[in-house]
Design a protein around this motif. Structure first.
Motif, PDB file in Angstrom:
ATOM      1  N   LEU A  41       0.836  -1.195   0.000  1.00  0.00           N
ATOM      2  CA  LEU A  41       0.000   0.000   0.000  1.00  0.00           C
ATOM      3  C   LEU A  41       0.873   1.248   0.000  1.00  0.00           C
ATOM      4  N   GLY A  42       0.439   2.253  -0.726  1.00  0.00           N
ATOM      5  CA  GLY A  42       1.077   3.557  -0.681  1.00  0.00           C
ATOM      6  C   GLY A  42       0.022   4.610  -0.429  1.00  0.00           C
ATOM      7  N   TYR A  43       0.296   5.522   0.495  1.00  0.00           N
ATOM      8  CA  TYR A  43      -0.675   6.584   0.765  1.00  0.00           C
ATOM      9  C   TYR A  43       0.067   7.800   1.302  1.00  0.00           C
ATOM     10  N   SER A  44      -0.592   8.936   1.220  1.00  0.00           N
ATOM     11  CA  SER A  44      -0.014  10.171   1.731  1.00  0.00           C
ATOM     12  C   SER A  44      -0.760  10.596   2.991  1.00  0.00           C
ATOM     13  N   PRO A  45      -0.086  10.704   4.118  1.00  0.00           N
ATOM     14  CA  PRO A  45      -0.756  11.189   5.331  1.00  0.00           C
ATOM     15  C   PRO A  45      -1.398  12.556   5.130  1.00  0.00           C
ATOM     16  N   ALA A  46      -0.836  13.346   4.209  1.00  0.00           N
ATOM     17  CA  ALA A  46      -1.383  14.679   3.964  1.00  0.00           C
ATOM     18  C   ALA A  46      -2.777  14.624   3.348  1.00  0.00           C
ATOM     19  N   SER A  47      -3.146  13.482   2.753  1.00  0.00           N
ATOM     20  CA  SER A  47      -4.447  13.373   2.105  1.00  0.00           C
ATOM     21  C   SER A  47      -5.577  13.155   3.092  1.00  0.00           C
ATOM     22  N   GLY A  48      -5.246  12.763   4.314  1.00  0.00           N
ATOM     23  CA  GLY A  48      -6.272  12.472   5.299  1.00  0.00           C
ATOM     24  C   GLY A  48      -6.668  11.011   5.348  1.00  0.00           C
ATOM     25  N   VAL A  49      -6.136  10.211   4.428  1.00  0.00           N
ATOM     26  CA  VAL A  49      -6.426   8.780   4.424  1.00  0.00           C
ATOM     27  C   VAL A  49      -5.734   8.116   5.608  1.00  0.00           C
ATOM     28  N   THR A  50      -6.439   7.207   6.263  1.00  0.00           N
ATOM     29  CA  THR A  50      -5.856   6.436   7.353  1.00  0.00           C
ATOM     30  C   THR A  50      -5.848   4.957   6.983  1.00  0.00           C
ATOM     31  N   ILE A  51      -5.251   4.150   7.863  1.00  0.00           N
ATOM     32  CA  ILE A  51      -5.104   2.725   7.602  1.00  0.00           C
ATOM     33  C   ILE A  51      -6.026   1.931   8.516  1.00  0.00           C
ATOM     34  N   LEU A  52      -6.756   0.991   7.920  1.00  0.00           N
ATOM     35  CA  LEU A  52      -7.606   0.067   8.661  1.00  0.00           C
ATOM     36  C   LEU A  52      -6.935  -1.299   8.694  1.00  0.00           C
ATOM     37  N   THR A  53      -7.234  -2.083   9.704  1.00  0.00           N
ATOM     38  CA  THR A  53      -6.711  -3.439   9.761  1.00  0.00           C
ATOM     39  C   THR A  53      -7.864  -4.424   9.853  1.00  0.00           C
ATOM     40  N   ASP A  54      -7.657  -5.570   9.237  1.00  0.00           N
ATOM     41  CA  ASP A  54      -8.631  -6.647   9.294  1.00  0.00           C
ATOM     42  C   ASP A  54      -7.879  -7.955   9.107  1.00  0.00           C
ATOM     43  N   GLY A  55      -8.008  -8.850  10.088  1.00  0.00           N
ATOM     44  CA  GLY A  55      -7.264 -10.097   9.998  1.00  0.00           C
ATOM     45  C   GLY A  55      -5.770  -9.873   9.950  1.00  0.00           C
ATOM     46  N   ALA A 160       8.461  13.554 -13.716  1.00  0.00           N
ATOM     47  CA  ALA A 160       7.175  12.922 -14.018  1.00  0.00           C
ATOM     48  C   ALA A 160       6.666  12.128 -12.818  1.00  0.00           C
ATOM     49  N   ALA A 161       7.576  11.414 -12.144  1.00  0.00           N
ATOM     50  CA  ALA A 161       7.190  10.617 -10.988  1.00  0.00           C
ATOM     51  C   ALA A 161       6.666  11.498  -9.852  1.00  0.00           C
ATOM     52  N   GLN A 162       7.344  12.610  -9.584  1.00  0.00           N
ATOM     53  CA  GLN A 162       6.905  13.486  -8.512  1.00  0.00           C
ATOM     54  C   GLN A 162       5.604  14.197  -8.865  1.00  0.00           C
ATOM     55  N   TRP A 163       5.433  14.552 -10.137  1.00  0.00           N
ATOM     56  CA  TRP A 163       4.168  15.144 -10.599  1.00  0.00           C
ATOM     57  C   TRP A 163       3.033  14.155 -10.379  1.00  0.00           C
ATOM     58  N   ASN A 164       3.286  12.884 -10.698  1.00  0.00           N
ATOM     59  CA  ASN A 164       2.301  11.847 -10.436  1.00  0.00           C
ATOM     60  C   ASN A 164       1.954  11.801  -8.949  1.00  0.00           C
ATOM     61  N   ASN A 165       2.975  11.821  -8.103  1.00  0.00           N
ATOM     62  CA  ASN A 165       2.735  11.758  -6.664  1.00  0.00           C
ATOM     63  C   ASN A 165       1.920  12.949  -6.181  1.00  0.00           C
ATOM     64  N   ASN A 166       2.186  14.118  -6.742  1.00  0.00           N
ATOM     65  CA  ASN A 166       1.438  15.312  -6.351  1.00  0.00           C
ATOM     66  C   ASN A 166      -0.039  15.184  -6.717  1.00  0.00           C
ATOM     67  N   MET A 167      -0.292  14.655  -7.916  1.00  0.00           N
ATOM     68  CA  MET A 167      -1.685  14.443  -8.314  1.00  0.00           C
ATOM     69  C   MET A 167      -2.368  13.432  -7.409  1.00  0.00           C
ATOM     70  N   GLN A 168      -1.692  12.311  -7.159  1.00  0.00           N
ATOM     71  CA  GLN A 168      -2.316  11.250  -6.371  1.00  0.00           C
ATOM     72  C   GLN A 168      -2.590  11.697  -4.937  1.00  0.00           C
ATOM     73  N   THR A 169      -1.692  12.500  -4.375  1.00  0.00           N
ATOM     74  CA  THR A 169      -1.918  13.022  -3.028  1.00  0.00           C
ATOM     75  C   THR A 169      -3.164  13.901  -2.989  1.00  0.00           C
ATOM     76  N   LEU A 170      -3.327  14.720  -4.029  1.00  0.00           N
ATOM     77  CA  LEU A 170      -4.481  15.606  -4.074  1.00  0.00           C
ATOM     78  C   LEU A 170      -5.787  14.817  -4.143  1.00  0.00           C
ATOM     79  N   VAL A 171      -5.874  13.866  -5.078  1.00  0.00           N
ATOM     80  CA  VAL A 171      -7.154  13.182  -5.292  1.00  0.00           C
ATOM     81  C   VAL A 171      -7.434  12.130  -4.229  1.00  0.00           C
ATOM     82  N   GLU A 172      -6.401  11.625  -3.565  1.00  0.00           N
ATOM     83  CA  GLU A 172      -6.601  10.608  -2.537  1.00  0.00           C
ATOM     84  C   GLU A 172      -7.461  11.136  -1.392  1.00  0.00           C
ATOM     85  N   GLY A 173      -7.390  12.421  -1.170  1.00  0.00           N
ATOM     86  CA  GLY A 173      -8.162  13.022  -0.082  1.00  0.00           C
ATOM     87  C   GLY A 173      -9.510  13.546  -0.505  1.00  0.00           C
ATOM     88  N   LEU A 174      -9.938  13.256  -1.725  1.00  0.00           N
ATOM     89  CA  LEU A 174     -11.207  13.760  -2.232  1.00  0.00           C
ATOM     90  C   LEU A 174     -12.210  12.626  -2.386  1.00  0.00           C
TER      91      LEU A 174
END
Length: 771
Positions: A41-55, A160-174
């Motif tokens: 899993l990859g996520y940005s804490p800045a997006s507001g996404v948190t991690i859930l656990t199951d099993g 290009a990779a960092q631009w991708n990361n910037n986009m993904q961080t933005l939309v992950e929190g929406l």
């Protein structure tokens, strides 16, 4: 839970939960969770996404509701997850997913397609990083819910990779945390002046054009290209390829012939299958399920049902080329690369995940008599593609078909057959035809208007079902490629992967295999020297002013045909033909225009002109008296004939250069190398002792062939016509219906013809594909 703080491999380990998973913070502001027996899993804490656990496994809480919803559970199938999320999305969110952005450069610093704004300023004035998002990108990702982005030029793989990361961080929190699925048109073609050095990587590996790949007659090589290209694409953040272009190129004058696999239905079909298998298939640890995974790139095959048979060779990016015609009755033949190739893969992914129809009106194909652009046609999209051929993947329009067209010669909207409709009505027509996504549209407003029209005509339940069906198809292409789990990249790794030496080597070897030797009188090639270096005369090249497909002007200029430093590695360059042992002449195939002239209109004509494939001045005495298709609100006549009109080739000087060189060499060998993207009349043949035909490759590869370091092995992926009469008399939709040029040695320049040092090539490839 045990909490650890330590540094390892450049990352900070934040937490571990028993033996199942560990979380590490990267230096690029996103966290990576690795799991034993589970997905990374990859996520940005800045997006507001948190991690859930199951099993004791970890999952991303993408909608931030504290509950593990089915679409967030990577243990479920992509189909189950897509269906669950499609049911949760609002109409506004789905409308955004139906958008596909206009062309985005990284950074958006200008150029002929214009520049973007950063905080209201140009890139140069803003002080922004190259990887920052433009104001417009932030808007269409946030306000319009757009999630499919078309990227063009990038400053570097790391940017290009960092631009991708910037986009993904933005939309992950929406909203529901739907990731961006970035795409690209083909980006692996090389330039003549590029130099290959195995010890040095490049921005991306360099390969021949699709037509050059076709000249290898080697589907296995094309599949290998797909495997390498997909790995480079994913390292750039690209998960969808707007390719391959598998239009059957039966019209030799067509502007986009260069991007195809040629005119053979059998070869095109095999190449299409190999290309898609290479791009889409992940293996081993990279596979998630069903052949899909982290090395997979969705292949959007184009252009259904083929843009190849355009009348007179005029292209449908413009009003003057909007009609495809089928005088030979071969419509079904043009479907074969799709139905037997891209939709019947050898690999586990089964079929190409997306299809792009072409702009064209497929004249006379719809039994109802309706003639509209393919994406507006229910018969073309639903009756044929979806129902008759069972295709259930994404169907995305070509770019800008819902915009207005303001002139026959204008490069603007391509709303062929529905010009009188509003923008919203055109979206509605596409939805009723069976389209899922709108290329080149950054705004959700017209899609929502189309939704309201559907509600009014068929009811809200039907409208919701229609939108959710498209949403599921669109989501599948992101779930299957792992974007929901980890859309983030390590820019340092991207810089290592893209253009790494072994990929550059593979691309260079493919270039060597793509060059066709069509003439070698008296075995003049290879040009080897027993002792010392042979002396070679290479005349300079004249490049006339040209306007490319998008209207960008290249000024006229004179240039050295081959860099002197490169040339000295093989031969001793001389400026006086009298001192040379042989001459090497590099030219382009004839270029005569697009088939339409505003000047002709000003003189009282209909504007339509011949497209010539010869260097000499041409008058279309054998053209049709009446065009097969025509008619537009902006034209007084429906007859688009150009019979009797004359055109000049802008690079007629190339032919003269060969003639002059032959005379100056006074009987010594003249080797002509012609670069082309479509068939041509080889008028220079009588003045050439040997001829090589290339389809986009480095000069270094050409010198390796001329010098004998490598033996030619390629075959013509098309016929070369004897003259323009046979071009005018052939039928736009039929392959192999021209009279071929025959040279002084008695060889016909036909499909699947080529020479090696021993003579005419006859092998398993010719046995399988030669007509």
């Amino acid at each position: 839970m045990k909490r650890l703080i330590l540094f390892a491999a450049g990352a900070m380990v934040l937490a571990s939960c028993g033996p199942k998973w560990t979380e590490a913070q990267t230096e690029y502001a996103h966290n990576i969770i690795t799991q034993k027996g589970g997905q990374t899993l990859g996520y940005s804490p800045a997006s507001g996404v948190t991690i859930l656990t199951d099993g004791r496994y970890a999952f991303k809480d993408l909608n931030r509701n504290g509950v593990l919803d089915p679409y967030e559970d990577w243990r479920l199938s992509a189909e189950e997850r897509a269906e669950d999320l499609a049911a949760r999305l609002s109409v506004e969110e789905i409308a955004g997913m139906m958008l596909y952005s206009s062309h985005q450069a990284v950074p958006s610093a200008g150029g002929f397609m214009g520049g973007g704004a950063y905080g209201g300023k140009s890139f140069a004035e803003s002080g922004a990083m190259a990887s920052d998002l433009t104001d417009d990108q932030k808007k269409f990702l946030t306000d319009d819910n757009l999630r499919a982005v078309l990227v063009t030029t990038v400053q570097s793989p790391a940017v290009a990779a960092q631009w991708n990361n910037n986009m993904q961080t933005l939309v992950e929190g929406l909203g529901h945390g739907v990731p961006v699925n970035t795409s690209s048109d083909p980006r692996h073609e090389t330039s003549a002046t590029a130099e290959y050095n195995y010890g040095a990587g490049g921005e991306i590996s360099h390969w021949p054009t699709s037509l050059g790949l076709a000249a290898t007659f080697d589907p296995a090589l094309v599949e290998e290209f797909g495997q390498i290209a997909s790995e480079e694409y994913r390292a750039l953040g690209i998960a969808t390829a707007l390719s391959p272009q598998i239009d059957l190129a039966t019209e030799p004058r067509w502007t986009r012939f260069y991007g195809t696999f040629g005119e053979s239905p059998e070869l095109d079909t095999d190449m299409a299958r190999a290309y898609v298998d290479g791009f889409q298939t992940s293996c081993g640890d990279d596979e998630i399920a069903g052949g899909w995974g982290y090395k997979s790139v969705n292949a959007m095959v184009k252009h259904w049902p083929s843009g190849g048979p355009e009348e007179g060779g005029r292209d449908a990016h413009y009003n003057y080329g909007k009609y495809a015609v089928y005088p030979g009755g071969a419509f079904e033949t043009h479907l074969k690369p799709f139905t037997e190739g891209a939709f019947k893969l050898n690999g586990a992914t089964g079929k190409a995940s997306a299809v792009m129809p072409y702009y064209t009106i497929s004249t006379g194909v719809d039994p109802s008599g309706k003639n509209v652009g393919n994406s507006f046609s229910r018969y073309i999209i639903t009756d044929l593609l979806r129902e008759q051929y069972g295709y259930d993947g994404v169907v995305c329009t070509d770019w800008n078909i819902t915009y207005d067209n303001l002139g026959i010669e204008k490069f603007d909207g391509k709303c062929w057959g529905v010009e009188e409709m509003t923008v919203a009505q055109r979206h509605y027509e596409c939805l009723k035809a069976g389209i899922d996504q709108f290329g080149g549209n950054n705004k959700k407003g017209p899609v929502l208007e189309a939704y309201a029209m559907w509600v009014e005509e068929f009811g809200q339940e039907s409208a919701d079902a229609r939108f959710r069906a498209s949403a599921k198809r669109l989501l599948l292409n992101s779930f299957r490629t792992g974007l929901f789990e980890n859309p983030y990249l390590d820019p340092a790794v991207s810089a290592e992967v893209v253009g790494k030496p072994e990929f550059m080597e593979k691309g260079y070897q493919a270039q060597l295999k793509s060059v066709v030797m069509v003439k070698n009188s008296d075995s003049v090639l290879p040009m080897k020297a027993d002792e010392g270096k042979l002396k070679v005369y290479v005349p300079q090249r004249y490049f006339p002013q040209l306007v490319n497909f998008f209207g960008h002007v290249t000024p006229e200029r004179w240039e050295d045909a081959i860099d002197a430093e490169l040339l000295r590695k093989y031969y001793e360059p001389v400026s006086d033909p009298a001192e040379a042992d042989f001459a090497l002449v590099l030219i382009d195939a004839p270029t005569s225009g697009t088939g339409y002239s505003v000047e002709d209109v000003k003189k009282g004509g209909n504007g339509y002109m011949p497209i010539s494939l010869q260097y000499s001045d041409y008058t279309a005495d054998h053209a049709r008296e009446v065009s097969l298709a025509g008619g537009d609100r902006l034209e007084a006549s429906a007859n688009r004939s150009y019979k009797g009109k004359s055109v000049k080739t802008v690079n007629k000087s190339d032919l003269q250069t060969v003639i002059d060189t032959k005379k100056a060499m006074n009987g010594k060998p003249v080797i002509t190398i012609v670069s082309t993207g479509k068939p041509f009349v080889p008028e220079f043949e009588p003045y050439s002792d040997a001829i090589l035909v290339c389809f986009g490759c480095q000069n270094q590869a050409l010198l390796d062939l001329v010098s004998g370091a490598v033996e030619p092995s390629a075959l013509l992926p098309m016929q070369l016509p004897v003259d323009m009469k046979t071009v005018e008399c052939q039928m736009e939709d039929l392959p192999f219906d021209m009279e071929c040029y025959v040279d002084a040695d008695g060889n016909a320049y036909d499909f699947a013809y080529g020479l090696n040092w021993s003579g005419r090539i006859e092998d398993a490839r010719t046995a399988k594909y030669a007509k």
